[in-house]
Design a protein around this motif. Structure first.
Motif, mmCIF file in Angstrom:
data_model
loop_
_atom_site.group_PDB
_atom_site.id
_atom_site.type_symbol
_atom_site.label_atom_id
_atom_site.label_comp_id
_atom_site.label_asym_id
_atom_site.label_seq_id
_atom_site.Cartn_x
_atom_site.Cartn_y
_atom_site.Cartn_z
ATOM 1 N N MET A 1 46.497 48.052 49.761
ATOM 2 C CA MET A 1 46.088 47.326 48.839
ATOM 3 C C MET A 1 45.987 45.939 49.116
ATOM 4 N N PRO A 2 45.166 45.110 48.952
ATOM 5 C CA PRO A 2 45.348 43.856 49.396
ATOM 6 C C PRO A 2 46.176 42.879 48.392
ATOM 7 N N GLN A 3 47.202 41.964 49.099
ATOM 8 C CA GLN A 3 48.112 41.368 48.379
ATOM 9 C C GLN A 3 47.688 40.013 48.022
ATOM 10 N N LEU A 4 47.029 39.771 47.012
ATOM 11 C CA LEU A 4 46.318 38.371 46.806
ATOM 12 C C LEU A 4 47.385 37.545 46.222
ATOM 13 N N ARG A 5 47.195 36.066 46.182
ATOM 14 C CA ARG A 5 47.888 35.191 45.697
ATOM 15 C C ARG A 5 46.995 33.896 45.195
ATOM 16 N N ILE A 6 46.037 34.302 44.594
ATOM 17 C CA ILE A 6 45.195 33.459 43.818
ATOM 18 C C ILE A 6 45.450 32.751 42.750
ATOM 19 N N ALA A 7 45.846 33.479 41.735
ATOM 20 C CA ALA A 7 46.154 33.172 40.366
ATOM 21 C C ALA A 7 47.580 32.497 40.339
ATOM 22 N N GLN A 8 48.405 32.638 41.516
ATOM 23 C CA GLN A 8 49.650 32.064 41.448
ATOM 24 C C GLN A 8 50.876 32.861 40.395
ATOM 25 N N ASP A 9 50.140 33.936 40.000
ATOM 26 C CA ASP A 9 51.198 34.600 38.871
ATOM 27 C C ASP A 9 51.223 36.316 39.503
ATOM 28 N N GLU A 10 52.448 36.606 39.372
ATOM 29 C CA GLU A 10 52.661 38.035 40.136
ATOM 30 C C GLU A 10 51.973 38.993 39.638
ATOM 31 N N ARG A 11 51.924 38.909 38.436
ATOM 32 C CA ARG A 11 51.221 40.144 37.442
ATOM 33 C C ARG A 11 49.684 40.104 37.519
ATOM 34 N N ALA A 12 49.104 38.758 37.623
ATOM 35 C CA ALA A 12 47.915 38.557 37.449
ATOM 36 C C ALA A 12 47.458 38.794 38.964
ATOM 37 N N ASP A 13 48.187 38.460 39.935
ATOM 38 C CA ASP A 13 47.503 38.732 41.508
ATOM 39 C C ASP A 13 47.565 40.176 41.718
ATOM 40 N N GLU A 14 48.583 40.860 41.152
ATOM 41 C CA GLU A 14 48.811 42.291 41.473
ATOM 42 C C GLU A 14 47.536 42.991 40.835
ATOM 43 N N LEU A 15 47.125 42.675 39.719
ATOM 44 C CA LEU A 15 45.854 43.617 39.077
ATOM 45 C C LEU A 15 44.620 43.149 39.716
ATOM 46 N N LEU A 16 44.544 41.761 40.378
ATOM 47 C CA LEU A 16 43.353 41.444 41.148
ATOM 48 C C LEU A 16 43.092 42.318 42.591
ATOM 49 N N GLY A 17 44.608 42.704 43.014
ATOM 50 C CA GLY A 17 44.406 43.153 44.256
ATOM 51 C C GLY A 17 44.123 44.820 43.980
ATOM 52 N N ARG A 18 44.408 45.322 42.815
ATOM 53 C CA ARG A 18 44.127 46.771 42.844
ATOM 54 C C ARG A 18 42.948 47.004 42.063
ATOM 55 N N ASP A 19 42.275 46.218 41.370
ATOM 56 C CA ASP A 19 41.310 46.164 40.329
ATOM 57 C C ASP A 19 40.106 45.341 40.664
ATOM 58 N N PRO A 20 39.126 45.929 41.225
ATOM 59 C CA PRO A 20 37.751 45.135 41.929
ATOM 60 C C PRO A 20 37.004 44.478 40.690
ATOM 61 N N LEU A 21 37.106 44.927 39.493
ATOM 62 C CA LEU A 21 36.357 44.687 38.383
ATOM 63 C C LEU A 21 37.143 43.430 38.080
ATOM 64 N N ALA A 22 38.467 43.472 37.687
ATOM 65 C CA ALA A 22 39.288 42.340 37.545
ATOM 66 C C ALA A 22 39.041 41.023 38.398
ATOM 67 N N LEU A 23 38.609 41.250 39.901
ATOM 68 C CA LEU A 23 38.546 40.236 40.736
ATOM 69 C C LEU A 23 37.145 39.643 40.488
ATOM 70 N N LEU A 24 36.280 40.557 39.967
ATOM 71 C CA LEU A 24 34.911 40.099 39.811
ATOM 72 C C LEU A 24 34.807 39.148 38.653
ATOM 73 N N ILE A 25 35.623 39.615 37.686
ATOM 74 C CA ILE A 25 35.508 38.834 36.264
ATOM 75 C C ILE A 25 36.396 37.487 36.562
ATOM 76 N N GLY A 26 37.393 37.592 37.384
ATOM 77 C CA GLY A 26 37.971 36.237 38.023
ATOM 78 C C GLY A 26 37.073 35.374 38.478
ATOM 79 N N MET A 27 36.101 35.943 39.413
ATOM 80 C CA MET A 27 35.165 35.061 40.017
ATOM 81 C C MET A 27 34.175 34.717 38.932
ATOM 82 N N LEU A 28 33.808 35.421 38.219
ATOM 83 C CA LEU A 28 32.613 34.832 37.057
ATOM 84 C C LEU A 28 33.376 33.854 36.181
#
Length: 201
Positions: A1-28
């Motif tokens: 699973m990708p280890q992202l550090r975009i939101a600079q928040d552990e729980r938020a970044d953990e969701l982005l790493g495992r949930d492609p829809l969350a990443l897509l909505i973040g980009m939106l």
């Protein structure tokens, strides 16, 4: 699973790493709004919906007024929570109609970068630039590297660049990306000012 550090928040970044829809909505949501807050928003949305992973089907079917209230917060998930709630729902509906409700279906069977760029460009709220940035993010941090992905992403796909969210791997690179964006804005303003001066001369 990708280890992202975009939101600079552990729980938020953990969701982005495992949930492609969350990443897509973040980009939106990364538009006229601080980048890290945009990418932290899917975690807040999931919490408000009482779920651990976002579902395109559930978002597509959600009462628009209820979804809008979730976006309004407080804190609001975007500077324009009403219109962004509507756009996120449009995005979810398109995923349900065309991709079986799976965000990752956008790229799992993609033959090349140009096709993926086209698919991303068809999404509600994804203009040409946003599609390229998201493609670069997928390639650089999500392990999605179809042939020609760097070329399709243009300047955002360049290795070692500090242009966009695709290049954020922690606080230091966030500051570098922010500085690059500010310098680009400054240069654009100066160019516009110079062009105006030429017209008036």
């Amino acid at each position: 699973m990708p280890q992202l550090r975009i939101a600079q928040d552990e729980r938020a970044d953990e969701l982005l790493g495992r949930d492609p829809l969350a990443l897509l909505i973040g980009m939106l949501l990364d538009q006229q709004f601080p980048m890290e807050r945009a990418f932290a928003a899917p975690r807040l949305l999931a919490d408000r919906l009482g779920v651990d992973t976002l579902s395109a089907a559930a978002l597509a079917e959600c009462d628009p007024e209820v979804l809008q209230r979730h976006f309004q917060g407080p804190p609001a998930l975007h500077r324009y929570p009403g219109s962004m709630a509507g756009r996120a729902q449009e995005l979810a509906r398109l995923l349900v109609e065309r991709h079986d409700g799976r965000a990752e279906a956008l790229w799992t069977d993609v033959p090349d970068g140009a096709t993926l760029l086209r698919r991303l460009g068809d999404l509600p709220g994804f203009g040409a630039q946003k599609a390229k940035i998201f493609l670069a993010l997928l390639g650089k941090q999500y392990g999605v590297t179809p042939p020609g992905w760097r070329e399709a992403a243009g300047d955002y796909g360049q290795e070692g660049s500090r242009r966009s969210v695709a290049d954020i791997t922690g606080p230091e690179s966030l500051a570098e990306v922010r500085a690059t964006k500010q310098a680009a804005k400054k240069a654009a303003k100066k160019a516009a000012k110079d062009a105006k001066a030429v017209q008036q001369a």
